[in-house]
Design a protein around this motif. Structure first.
Motif, PDB file in Angstrom:
ATOM      1  N   THR A 175       0.836  -1.205   0.000  1.00  0.00           N
ATOM      2  CA  THR A 175       0.000   0.000   0.000  1.00  0.00           C
ATOM      3  C   THR A 175       0.865   1.247   0.000  1.00  0.00           C
ATOM      4  N   VAL A 176       1.901   1.262   0.816  1.00  0.00           N
ATOM      5  CA  VAL A 176       2.812   2.408   0.866  1.00  0.00           C
ATOM      6  C   VAL A 176       3.497   2.596  -0.482  1.00  0.00           C
ATOM      7  N   VAL A 177       3.968   1.503  -1.063  1.00  0.00           N
ATOM      8  CA  VAL A 177       4.629   1.575  -2.370  1.00  0.00           C
ATOM      9  C   VAL A 177       3.687   2.158  -3.421  1.00  0.00           C
ATOM     10  N   ASN A 178       2.466   1.669  -3.456  1.00  0.00           N
ATOM     11  CA  ASN A 178       1.503   2.141  -4.455  1.00  0.00           C
ATOM     12  C   ASN A 178       1.184   3.623  -4.274  1.00  0.00           C
ATOM     13  N   LYS A 179       1.102   4.070  -3.037  1.00  0.00           N
ATOM     14  CA  LYS A 179       0.809   5.486  -2.804  1.00  0.00           C
ATOM     15  C   LYS A 179       1.977   6.368  -3.235  1.00  0.00           C
ATOM     16  N   ILE A 230       4.069   5.551  -5.730  1.00  0.00           N
ATOM     17  CA  ILE A 230       4.013   5.509  -7.195  1.00  0.00           C
ATOM     18  C   ILE A 230       2.953   6.458  -7.721  1.00  0.00           C
ATOM     19  N   ASN A 231       1.781   6.455  -7.087  1.00  0.00           N
ATOM     20  CA  ASN A 231       0.677   7.286  -7.550  1.00  0.00           C
ATOM     21  C   ASN A 231       0.925   8.776  -7.326  1.00  0.00           C
ATOM     22  N   SER A 232       1.840   9.097  -6.424  1.00  0.00           N
ATOM     23  CA  SER A 232       2.119  10.505  -6.130  1.00  0.00           C
ATOM     24  C   SER A 232       3.130  11.109  -7.089  1.00  0.00           C
ATOM     25  N   LEU A 233       3.804  10.274  -7.869  1.00  0.00           N
ATOM     26  CA  LEU A 233       4.845  10.741  -8.779  1.00  0.00           C
ATOM     27  C   LEU A 233       4.411  10.541 -10.222  1.00  0.00           C
ATOM     28  N   PRO A 234       5.008  11.301 -11.154  1.00  0.00           N
ATOM     29  CA  PRO A 234       4.645  11.156 -12.569  1.00  0.00           C
ATOM     30  C   PRO A 234       4.885   9.733 -13.071  1.00  0.00           C
ATOM     31  N   ILE A 261       2.967   8.848   5.129  1.00  0.00           N
ATOM     32  CA  ILE A 261       3.186   8.593   3.708  1.00  0.00           C
ATOM     33  C   ILE A 261       3.323   9.904   2.942  1.00  0.00           C
ATOM     34  N   ASN A 262       2.526  10.894   3.292  1.00  0.00           N
ATOM     35  CA  ASN A 262       2.636  12.204   2.639  1.00  0.00           C
ATOM     36  C   ASN A 262       3.987  12.852   2.936  1.00  0.00           C
ATOM     37  N   LEU A 263       4.449  12.728   4.174  1.00  0.00           N
ATOM     38  CA  LEU A 263       5.765  13.268   4.520  1.00  0.00           C
ATOM     39  C   LEU A 263       6.856  12.577   3.708  1.00  0.00           C
ATOM     40  N   LEU A 264       6.724  11.265   3.551  1.00  0.00           N
ATOM     41  CA  LEU A 264       7.712  10.504   2.791  1.00  0.00           C
ATOM     42  C   LEU A 264       7.699  10.911   1.316  1.00  0.00           C
TER      43      LEU A 264
END
Length: 213
Positions: free
Chosen positions: A16-20, A22-26, A190-193
């Motif tokens: 879940t962390v990995v996917n979030k 990935i989804n936050s970056l182009p 996750i947002n901080l990361l």
């Protein structure tokens, strides 16, 4: 290239962390190397014995291949990442092509246990979660994806997963730069990361491709 290691217990929410992230970056900026793809091949082991393999100890992983592939990516080369079947407990003939990317994520329960790999990571993350929550996720996952019964999963948890977690995975938490409690549901962490990753990427690009980020 920014290399991130994401570890944590089985069922902690690493994916879940990995996917979030990935989804936050182009699109195309992130390549993922699952530790599970580098389990040692067990095709030489009789089928009735394969189910007894301990997948939760460092010796189950072909670290040398994982490290070699990561070095190739850092040098700008494309790799052919192996694939592994949990149904047959063997490495498959098919491979997955992985191209160099701005961010490479190495994800798996034992990622922070190997010193050589650990020294190649720019950011080390440990995803933490309560044991009860992890067990519930493991039961749901293994019954659906790996064809196991709830009792088999519970027995394996008591006999293998829990002791291996305490012996190898939990102690590796001390190597983490960031611990994400509550697993993939911790939006703040996750947002901080992801904000930190984006700032590092921006700094790398502003300094040039060969800069020390």
């Amino acid at each position: 290239m920014l290399v991130i290691g994401i570890a944590g217990g089985t069922g902690s929410g690493k994916t879940t962390v990995v996917n979030k992230i990935i989804n936050s970056l182009p699109a195309g900026e992130v390549a993922v190397m699952p530790q599970d793809s580098y389990y040692k091949d067990s095709s030489h082991v009789p089928p009735e014995e394969r189910s007894k393999i301990n997948f939760d100890e460092p010796n189950a992983i072909e670290w040398s291949l994982l490290v070699d592939h990561l070095k190739h990516l850092k040098n700008g080369a494309t790799i052919q990442m192996p694939t592994y079947s949990y149904l047959t407990c063997t490495r498959q003939a098919e491979t997955v092509e992985v191209k160099p990317a701005d961010v490479v994520i190495v994800e798996g329960i034992l990622v922070l246990t190997d010193p050589t790999l650990r020294n190649m990571l720019d950011i080390k993350v440990f995803v933490d979660a309560d044991a009860d929550d992890r067990l519930i996720r493991v039961i749901a996952r293994d019954c659906i994806e790996r064809g196991r019964t709830p009792q088999i999963v519970i027995d394996r948890y008591e006999d293998v997963l829990k002791p291996m977690h305490m012996q190898y995975i939990e102690p590796s938490k001390r190597f983490a730069d960031l611990i994400v409690p509550q697993g993939g549901s911790n939006t703040v962490a996750i947002n901080l990361l992801t904000d930190y990753i984006e700032s590092r990427l921006h700094r790398c690009k502003s300094r040039g491709i060969n800069a020390d980020c």
